[in-house]
Design an enzyme around this catalytic site. Structure first.
Site: not given
Ligand code: 13P
Length: 250
Positions: A11, A13, A98, A100, A168, A174, A212
């Protein structure tokens, strides 16, 4: 029970420009075509890159996914993109729900379910995200929250062929922090139980872990029972980081 092919999805983003993105995709593509990995590989770039990426990866076995879709096929929804448009751009997958998007855009389980239905209508595989906040985890509510999100976000008509679940934990995204292996295994087992009790093919859905994931922890996480792959954020942006995670899936 059918075998569940691991899925490693990246992803990106809100990261990636045409030129540098295409370079990383080409590096990944070289590895995938040379090795034919056990895992299915999907890259979810920003929508601006999806169509070009889909052309670039044609024939390589790499899938392209969107990061969100609108519930409608078309209409007066400025700034939104439909599942049909993603399919038209050459995408095969789309991430919905997601954390976010749930946090930044107030997306509810009900909306996420409708988006997953839109993905199915367009012939896309929906990657439906669930996960608890740190506050919810500290309150001992992880299984309750995640099970509730699964019940609310997964359409009744979902099948293992058109739907993937991604667990997640919000606090692991992150941050470099991950749950313990026991914690990941427990949540994945709970999700599988919830799906198996509810849907006829429930036990066969692929359940990804995200948060992560990096080359140094991928092997341990991917070896866990009920973990059928990973949804990778930061470490998916560079082929040099993403490829070892693909290899770790077997
Ligand atoms: P990270 O791997 O940067 O922690 O992000 C995970 C994520 O949100 C994938 O959708």
């Amino acid at each position: 029970m059918t075998t569940r092919r691991p899925l490693i999805a990246g992803n990106w983003k809100m990261n990636g420009l045409q030129e540098s993105g295409a370079v990383e995709l080409a590096l990944l593509q070289q590895r995938v075509t040379a090795t034919r990995p056990a895992a299915e590989v999907v890259i979810c770039p920003p929508a601006t890159l999806a169509a070009n990426f889909a052309v670039q990866v044609r024939g390589s076995g790499i899938g392209i996914g969107g990061q969100d879709c609108h519930v409608k096929a078309s209409g007066a929804h400025t700034g939104d993109i439909s599942a049909e448009m993603l399919a038209d751009a050459g995408a095969s997958h789309v991430i919905v729900g997601h954390s976010e998007r749930r946090a930044d855009h107030g997306e509810t389980d009900g909306l996420v379910r409708t988006k997953a239905e839109a993905a199915h209508r367009a012939g896309l595989t929906a990657i439906i995200c669930v996960g608890e906040t740190l506050e919810q985890r500290d309150a001992g509510r992880t299984i309750e929250i995640v099970s509730g999100q699964v019940a609310g976000s997964v359409p009744e008509a979902a099948t293992p062929a058109n739907t993937v679940i991604a667990y997640e934990p919000v606090w692991a995204i992150g941050t470099g922090r991950t749950p313990t292996e026991d914690d990941i295994a427990a949540v994945h087992a709970a999700i599988r139980r919830r799906l198996a009790d509810w849907l006829s093919q429930g036990a066969d859905f692929r359940i990804l872990y995200g948060g992560s994931v990096k080359p140094s922890n991928a092997k341990e996480i991917l070896a866990l029972k009920d973990v059928d792959g990973a949804l990778v954020g930061g470490a998916s942006l560079k082929a040099a980081d993403f490829w070892p995670i693909v290899e770790a899936a077997g």
